[in-house]
Motif scaffolding. Structure first.
Motif, PDB file in Angstrom:
ATOM      1  N   LYS A   1      -7.246  32.824  28.997  1.00 48.00           N
ATOM      2  CA  LYS A   1      -6.500  31.861  28.479  1.00 48.00           C
ATOM      3  C   LYS A   1      -5.178  32.228  28.021  1.00 48.00           C
ATOM      4  O   LYS A   1      -5.147  33.196  27.180  1.00 48.00           O
ATOM      5  CB  LYS A   1      -6.964  30.923  27.844  1.00 48.00           C
ATOM      6  CG  LYS A   1      -8.281  30.220  28.412  1.00 48.00           C
ATOM      7  CD  LYS A   1      -9.003  29.162  27.606  1.00 48.00           C
ATOM      8  CE  LYS A   1     -10.429  28.632  28.163  1.00 48.00           C
ATOM      9  NZ  LYS A   1     -10.926  27.572  27.339  1.00 48.00           N
TER      10      LYS A   1
ATOM     11  N   ASN B   1      -2.059  30.679  25.861  1.00 45.94           N
ATOM     12  CA  ASN B   1      -1.710  29.306  24.816  1.00 45.94           C
ATOM     13  C   ASN B   1      -0.209  29.370  24.836  1.00 45.94           C
ATOM     14  O   ASN B   1       0.225  30.219  24.358  1.00 45.94           O
ATOM     15  CB  ASN B   1      -2.234  29.464  23.565  1.00 45.94           C
ATOM     16  CG  ASN B   1      -3.774  28.852  23.539  1.00 45.94           C
ATOM     17  OD1 ASN B   1      -4.267  28.313  24.540  1.00 45.94           O
ATOM     18  ND2 ASN B   1      -4.283  28.953  22.187  1.00 45.94           N
TER      19      ASN B   1
ATOM     20  N   THR C   1      -6.160  30.403  32.785  1.00 45.01           N
ATOM     21  CA  THR C   1      -6.022  29.005  32.314  1.00 45.01           C
ATOM     22  C   THR C   1      -4.774  28.876  31.315  1.00 45.01           C
ATOM     23  O   THR C   1      -4.704  29.294  30.235  1.00 45.01           O
ATOM     24  CB  THR C   1      -7.292  28.400  31.592  1.00 45.01           C
ATOM     25  OG1 THR C   1      -8.321  28.283  32.493  1.00 45.01           O
ATOM     26  CG2 THR C   1      -6.751  26.815  30.998  1.00 45.01           C
TER      27      THR C   1
ATOM     28  N   ARG D   1      -2.599  26.900  29.053  1.00 44.70           N
ATOM     29  CA  ARG D   1      -2.819  25.681  28.468  1.00 44.70           C
ATOM     30  C   ARG D   1      -1.402  25.482  27.529  1.00 44.70           C
ATOM     31  O   ARG D   1      -0.922  26.263  26.687  1.00 44.70           O
ATOM     32  CB  ARG D   1      -3.895  25.760  27.270  1.00 44.70           C
ATOM     33  CG  ARG D   1      -5.091  26.233  27.999  1.00 44.70           C
ATOM     34  CD  ARG D   1      -6.503  25.852  27.054  1.00 44.70           C
ATOM     35  NE  ARG D   1      -6.056  26.811  25.914  1.00 44.70           N
ATOM     36  CZ  ARG D   1      -7.164  26.378  24.706  1.00 44.70           C
ATOM     37  NH1 ARG D   1      -8.243  25.737  25.013  1.00 44.70           N
ATOM     38  NH2 ARG D   1      -7.030  27.217  23.744  1.00 44.70           N
TER      39      ARG D   1
ATOM     40  N   ALA E   1      -8.715  20.370  25.849  1.00 46.59           N
ATOM     41  CA  ALA E   1      -7.730  20.370  26.936  1.00 46.59           C
ATOM     42  C   ALA E   1      -8.099  19.485  27.872  1.00 46.59           C
ATOM     43  O   ALA E   1      -9.460  19.562  28.464  1.00 46.59           O
ATOM     44  CB  ALA E   1      -7.532  21.662  27.440  1.00 46.59           C
TER      45      ALA E   1
ATOM     46  N   VAL F   1      -7.858  19.383  31.898  1.00 39.08           N
ATOM     47  CA  VAL F   1      -7.616  20.525  32.889  1.00 39.08           C
ATOM     48  C   VAL F   1      -7.133  20.237  34.308  1.00 39.08           C
ATOM     49  O   VAL F   1      -7.689  19.172  34.824  1.00 39.08           O
ATOM     50  CB  VAL F   1      -8.848  21.339  32.613  1.00 39.08           C
ATOM     51  CG1 VAL F   1      -8.538  22.621  33.508  1.00 39.08           C
ATOM     52  CG2 VAL F   1      -9.303  21.607  31.502  1.00 39.08           C
TER      53      VAL F   1
ATOM     54  N   GLY G   1      -4.130  23.702  31.463  1.00 34.20           N
ATOM     55  CA  GLY G   1      -4.608  22.757  30.505  1.00 34.20           C
ATOM     56  C   GLY G   1      -3.542  22.119  29.507  1.00 34.20           C
ATOM     57  O   GLY G   1      -2.578  22.783  29.269  1.00 34.20           O
TER      58      GLY G   1
END
Length: 355
Positions: A178, A180, A205, A207, A261, A263, A277
């Motif tokens: 992930k 961020n 992912t 985010r 989140a 998604v 996300g």
């Protein structure tokens, strides 16, 4: 015949179905801050002149951290997130991961800036994987080297070093990373379509996190004011869709972890390796479904990132041969103090709370 009129309140209201967050049974995630130290000085996290770090003797020991985590498991917590400051600065990180994994959580993850993961041929990333770490989240706020330096406080670290850490993590087996991205208006918000494009090539992912004014930081101290930098995630979605087309919603249960989140994925026939996300704590507070507690590196249990419900666990940890029952009671007390809806600005810096 008289009618009782409802009390008008323009604040977000808790839905009737909300189990918590004032019930310990609703808590599924404990964020464990291992240190308040960090090798970066990100503008949304620290003030220009930095912060005063605590002495190592004032921080929780490995035994303290494991004791709190064990009590949380006994209380029904299923997920642990290792945070900081920057957790890879802690010398006993690998051993701590091994001991936390032995408690049998459903998920054990870590958030890091990634700078140390690529050092020594990626040895740390491999050691963490072997110790039982399930997932890694890397904080990365820009794909542009100059903007990366500006956001991270120009500490001499480079975007290239972060990419080396990401590559080391994937080679160690952390394939579904992930990333961020704290979106800051006028600084990196124009990069969001480029970040979204990463999910066409990688099973990651990405985010997007709305900037949250917490404590004293370069941004909260800015003459422009904190609200200038917060960009509504709906605007980010529109910007991404303008370049990549409509987003497709992904059921939250299919995303690892128990985070807040919303998604989505980019709609590309036959090409759906990654996801997007959106964490919208400012524009759409999710306090009524909050399922986490935060443990600071000094032993304070925190019920809310912004404010409310802080309980000091250190006296119980240091004066009790069997602290678990008392720790569980303190956790229940902490959860009971969660606010209905968090305040517009947090009262402590991100680096002190572990995010």
């Amino acid at each position: 015949m008289s009618l009782a009129l409802p009390i008008l309140d323009d604040l977000p209201q808790r839905p009737k179905f909300a189990q918590g967050p004032r019930s310990l049974s609703a808590v599924k995630l404990l964020r464990l801050s291992l240190t308040d130290r960090c090798n970066l000085r990100c503008v949304y996290c620290m003030p220009d002149d930095g912060v005063t770090f605590y002495d190592h003797a004032d921080l929780l020991s490995a035994d303290d951290i494991v004791a709190v985590a064990a009590a949380a498991r006994e209380a029904g917590v299923t997920h642990f997130k290792i945070t900081g400051g920057e957790p890879t600065l802690r010398k006993d990180l690998v051993e701590l991961v091994r001991r936390l994994a032995a408690l049998g959580p459903e998920d054990l993850s870590m958030t890091t800036n990634g700078l140390r993961l690529g050092q020594r041929g990626g040895q740390l990333a491999h050691e963490l994987r072997e110790a039982g770490l399930d997932r890694i989240t890397v904080s990365l706020d820009s794909l542009d080297p100059q903007t990366f330096g500006k956001i991270s406080g120009d500490r001499g670290f480079t975007l290239e070093q972060v990419w080396a850490g990401i590559n080391a993590a994937t080679q160690a087996g952390f394939e579904k990373l992930k990333l961020n991205v704290v979106v800051i208006g006028g600084v990196n918000d124009h990069e969001t379509p480029d970040f979204a494009a990463l999910t066409l090539e990688h099973p990651w992912t990405v985010r997007f996190i709305e900037y949250m004014p917490l404590g004293e930081s370069t941004l909260t101290q800015s003459l422009l004011g904190a609200n200038t930098f917060t960009v509504d995630n709906q605007q980010i979605i529109q910007r991404i869709e303008a370049q990549h087309g409509p987003l497709v919603s992904v059921h939250r249960d299919r995303e690892p972890g128990v985070g807040p989140a919303q998604v989505y994925r980019l709609d590309r026939p036959g090409v759906v390796p990654g996801r997007l996300g959106f964490i919208s704590a400012m524009s759409q507070p999710f306090c009524e479904t909050c399922n986490r507690l935060r443990l600071t590196a000094r032993g304070e249990l925190r019920a809310c990132l912004f404010d409310g419900g802080e309980v000091d666990l250190l006296p119980t940890l240091r004066s009790n041969d069997d602290p678990q029952p008392d720790l569980i009671q303190l956790m229940a007390r902490c959860v009971a103090e969660k606010p209905e809806t968090h305040s517009p600005r947090g009262n402590r810096a991100m680096s002190q709370l572990g995010g």
